[in-house]
Design a protein around this motif. Structure first.
Motif, PDB file in Angstrom:
ATOM      1  N   TRP A  16       0.825  -1.205   0.000  1.00 15.94           N
ATOM      2  CA  TRP A  16       0.000   0.000   0.000  1.00 15.94           C
ATOM      3  C   TRP A  16       0.857   1.252   0.000  1.00 15.94           C
ATOM      4  CZ3 TRP A  16       0.186  -3.197   4.396  1.00 15.94           C
ATOM      5  CH2 TRP A  16       0.773  -2.646   5.536  1.00 15.94           C
ATOM      6  N   THR A  17       0.220   2.382  -0.283  1.00 13.52           N
ATOM      7  CA  THR A  17       0.876   3.684  -0.242  1.00 13.52           C
ATOM      8  C   THR A  17       0.029   4.635   0.587  1.00 13.52           C
ATOM      9  OG1 THR A  17      -0.230   4.452  -2.260  1.00 13.52           O
ATOM     10  CG2 THR A  17       1.929   3.389  -2.517  1.00 13.52           C
ATOM     11  N   GLY A  18       0.666   5.720   1.052  1.00 13.43           N
ATOM     12  CA  GLY A  18      -0.052   6.727   1.825  1.00 13.43           C
ATOM     13  C   GLY A  18       0.422   6.776   3.254  1.00 13.43           C
ATOM     14  N   LYS A  19       0.263   7.950   3.871  1.00 11.81           N
ATOM     15  CA  LYS A  19       0.678   8.124   5.252  1.00 11.81           C
ATOM     16  C   LYS A  19      -0.462   8.582   6.149  1.00 11.81           C
ATOM     17  CE  LYS A  19       2.471  12.761   4.181  1.00 11.81           C
ATOM     18  NZ  LYS A  19       3.660  13.638   4.235  1.00 11.81           N
ATOM     19  N   ASN A  20      -1.654   8.752   5.581  1.00 12.11           N
ATOM     20  CA  ASN A  20      -2.809   9.101   6.390  1.00 12.11           C
ATOM     21  C   ASN A  20      -3.403   7.843   7.010  1.00 12.11           C
ATOM     22  OD1 ASN A  20      -2.613  11.853   5.667  1.00 12.11           O
ATOM     23  ND2 ASN A  20      -3.684  11.441   3.744  1.00 12.11           N
ATOM     24  N   GLU A  21      -4.436   8.020   7.808  1.00 14.38           N
ATOM     25  CA  GLU A  21      -5.051   6.861   8.453  1.00 14.38           C
ATOM     26  C   GLU A  21      -5.655   5.911   7.425  1.00 14.38           C
ATOM     27  OE1 GLU A  21      -8.290   5.752  11.964  1.00 14.38           O
ATOM     28  OE2 GLU A  21      -7.984   7.836  11.352  1.00 14.38           O
ATOM     29  N   LEU A  22      -6.175   6.477   6.330  1.00  9.84           N
ATOM     30  CA  LEU A  22      -6.740   5.661   5.264  1.00  9.84           C
ATOM     31  C   LEU A  22      -5.786   5.667   4.079  1.00  9.84           C
ATOM     32  CD1 LEU A  22      -9.209   3.974   4.481  1.00  9.84           C
ATOM     33  CD2 LEU A  22     -10.251   6.057   3.565  1.00  9.84           C
ATOM     34  N   ARG A  23      -5.159   4.513   3.811  1.00  4.11           N
ATOM     35  CA  ARG A  23      -4.172   4.410   2.741  1.00  4.11           C
ATOM     36  C   ARG A  23      -4.770   3.703   1.533  1.00  4.11           C
ATOM     37  NH1 ARG A  23      -2.174   3.024   8.183  1.00  4.11           N
ATOM     38  NH2 ARG A  23      -0.469   4.425   8.667  1.00  4.11           N
ATOM     39  N   THR A  24      -3.969   3.595   0.479  1.00  6.51           N
ATOM     40  CA  THR A  24      -4.440   2.969  -0.753  1.00  6.51           C
ATOM     41  C   THR A  24      -3.758   1.631  -0.971  1.00  6.51           C
ATOM     42  OG1 THR A  24      -4.850   5.130  -1.771  1.00  6.51           O
ATOM     43  CG2 THR A  24      -4.666   3.232  -3.245  1.00  6.51           C
ATOM     44  N   LEU A  25      -4.543   0.591  -1.055  1.00  8.14           N
ATOM     45  CA  LEU A  25      -4.018  -0.741  -1.346  1.00  8.14           C
ATOM     46  C   LEU A  25      -3.587  -0.791  -2.805  1.00  8.14           C
ATOM     47  CD1 LEU A  25      -3.698  -3.708  -0.236  1.00  8.14           C
ATOM     48  CD2 LEU A  25      -5.951  -4.150  -1.256  1.00  8.14           C
ATOM     49  N   THR A  26      -2.335  -1.167  -3.060  1.00  5.20           N
ATOM     50  CA  THR A  26      -1.828  -1.231  -4.431  1.00  5.20           C
ATOM     51  C   THR A  26      -1.698  -2.656  -4.942  1.00  5.20           C
ATOM     52  OG1 THR A  26       0.457  -1.138  -3.602  1.00  5.20           O
ATOM     53  CG2 THR A  26      -0.594   0.953  -4.212  1.00  5.20           C
ATOM     54  N   ASP A  27      -1.582  -3.616  -4.033  1.00  2.00           N
ATOM     55  CA  ASP A  27      -1.463  -5.000  -4.476  1.00  2.00           C
ATOM     56  C   ASP A  27      -1.751  -5.928  -3.306  1.00  2.00           C
ATOM     57  OD1 ASP A  27      -0.901  -7.089  -6.311  1.00  2.00           O
ATOM     58  OD2 ASP A  27       1.114  -7.308  -5.470  1.00  2.00           O
ATOM     59  N   ALA A  28      -2.295  -7.074  -3.610  1.00  2.00           N
ATOM     60  CA  ALA A  28      -2.516  -8.119  -2.610  1.00  2.00           C
ATOM     61  C   ALA A  28      -2.386  -9.458  -3.311  1.00  2.00           C
ATOM     62  CB  ALA A  28      -3.892  -7.980  -1.964  1.00  2.00           C
ATOM     63  N   GLU A  29      -1.548 -10.313  -2.770  1.00  2.00           N
ATOM     64  CA  GLU A  29      -1.334 -11.633  -3.346  1.00  2.00           C
ATOM     65  C   GLU A  29      -1.659 -12.703  -2.317  1.00  2.00           C
ATOM     66  OE1 GLU A  29       2.660 -11.907  -4.695  1.00  2.00           O
ATOM     67  OE2 GLU A  29       2.496 -10.227  -6.105  1.00  2.00           O
ATOM     68  N   TRP A  30      -2.309 -13.750  -2.788  1.00  2.00           N
ATOM     69  CA  TRP A  30      -2.622 -14.873  -1.919  1.00  2.00           C
ATOM     70  C   TRP A  30      -1.359 -15.679  -1.677  1.00  2.00           C
ATOM     71  CZ3 TRP A  30      -3.429 -20.352  -3.223  1.00  2.00           C
ATOM     72  CH2 TRP A  30      -3.977 -21.091  -2.158  1.00  2.00           C
ATOM     73  N   VAL A  31      -1.044 -15.953  -0.408  1.00  2.00           N
ATOM     74  CA  VAL A  31       0.160 -16.697  -0.050  1.00  2.00           C
ATOM     75  C   VAL A  31      -0.130 -18.187   0.057  1.00  2.00           C
ATOM     76  CG1 VAL A  31       1.956 -16.991   1.694  1.00  2.00           C
ATOM     77  CG2 VAL A  31       1.138 -14.699   1.116  1.00  2.00           C
ATOM     78  N   GLY A  32      -1.270 -18.522   0.620  1.00  2.00           N
ATOM     79  CA  GLY A  32      -1.645 -19.926   0.747  1.00  2.00           C
ATOM     80  C   GLY A  32      -1.007 -20.600   1.939  1.00  2.00           C
TER      81      GLY A  32
END
Length: 283
Positions: free
Chosen positions: A109-125
């Motif tokens: 994710w990016t951002g420094k406020n309380e609400l940030r922006t998810l940029t990627d999520a990968e399933w690890v399993g």
């Protein structure tokens, strides 16, 4: 509660000192000790306000505008964080099928406020899915974390305990015992769990054969006739401190005690999943 399944180190030398005549004399320069740069894991880096490859689990999510979600995540090194998953509700979004509860993820994710922006999520399993009662117990864990854990407060040990608890539930270990251990670990990590082996005030050791009540803010003390708090045997308190729940009396009394302590620290806020599990006689 609805759950969507979908350093400052100074570079200045010592201050000038004065000689006998009062004239300033510079102190000899002292070389600053070399500092080793912390080595970061290969799959995880922090660059400014960008975090990549952070182990995480989805706790809760809800719609944001027309095509996005706000996702509450439990992360290993950043604690509970709130992230906007832009476009996650679109049919062809890569995030749509990944942001599932109880599945280990690698999140960025990016951002420094309380609400940030998810940029990627990968399933690890590597984890079995939760089913039936174990699934409800998982939602109960998530609700506890959302309501008791402050955002941006890292608890790596609690994260590991969460992973272990999910694995135990998935392997059908006794849910009441698994949940008692997690509840106690959560209160310890958030700094509100008292030592159950000594009485508050007197600091005398708890005796197995005596009956006590537990002050939610201070700890155990011997029972009094006017007490309305749950009464528990000293043996139960000692068993809970060493995580031994084999005794049936310990199981029953620890359930009532933890229900009382959690209600206090929640400030009366209800736990929806707890009520469901109570109705099923599982909690």
């Amino acid at each position: 509660m609805p759950v969507t399944v979908e350093p400052a180190v100074s570079t200045l030398g010592p201050e000038p000192r004065e000689d006998i005549a009062g004239s300033p004399v510079s102190a000899p320069a002292v070389a600053a000790p070399a500092q080793k740069r912390a080595r970061t894991p290969s799959r995880e880096r922090t660059i400014g306000t960008r975090v990549t490859g952070q182990p995480a689990f989805v706790l809760h999510s809800y719609p944001y505008k027309e095509t996005s979600l706000i996702v509450d995540m439990l992360t290993r090194d950043y604690g509970r964080v709130a992230l906007i998953a832009k476009g996650a509700k679109r049919p062809h979004s890569q995030l749509r099928g990944v942001l599932q509860t109880f599945q280990p993820l690698s999140a960025s994710w990016t951002g420094k406020n309380e609400l940030r922006t998810l940029t990627d999520a990968e399933w690890v399993g590597g984890m079995l899915p939760l089913e039936k009662t174990a699934l409800l117990c998982g939602f109960y864990l998530n609700e506890l974390l959302v309501k008791l854990l402050a955002r941006d407060d890292a608890h790596p040990a609690l994260f590991n305990h969460y992973v272990s608890t999910l694995n135990q539930l998935a392997h059908q270990e006794p849910a009441p015992i698994v949940l008692r251990k997690f509840e106690r670990a959560l209160l310890k990590e958030t700094g509100v769990a008292a030592d159950l082996t000594h009485c508050t005030g007197t600091r005398q050791k708890v005796k197995a054969g005596q009956v006590y009540v537990v002050d939610p803010e201070r700890g155990p003390r011997p029972e009094q006739a006017a007490d309305t708090w749950p009464r528990v045997n000293g043996k139960t308190l000692l068993d809970m401190e060493r995580e031994d729940y084999q005794d049936t009396a310990t199981q029953a009394q620890s359930k009532q005690l933890m229900r009382f302590l959690l209600a206090h620290h929640l400030g009366g806020a209800p736990l929806n999943t707890r009520q469901i599990l109570i109705d099923l006689s599982q909690l």
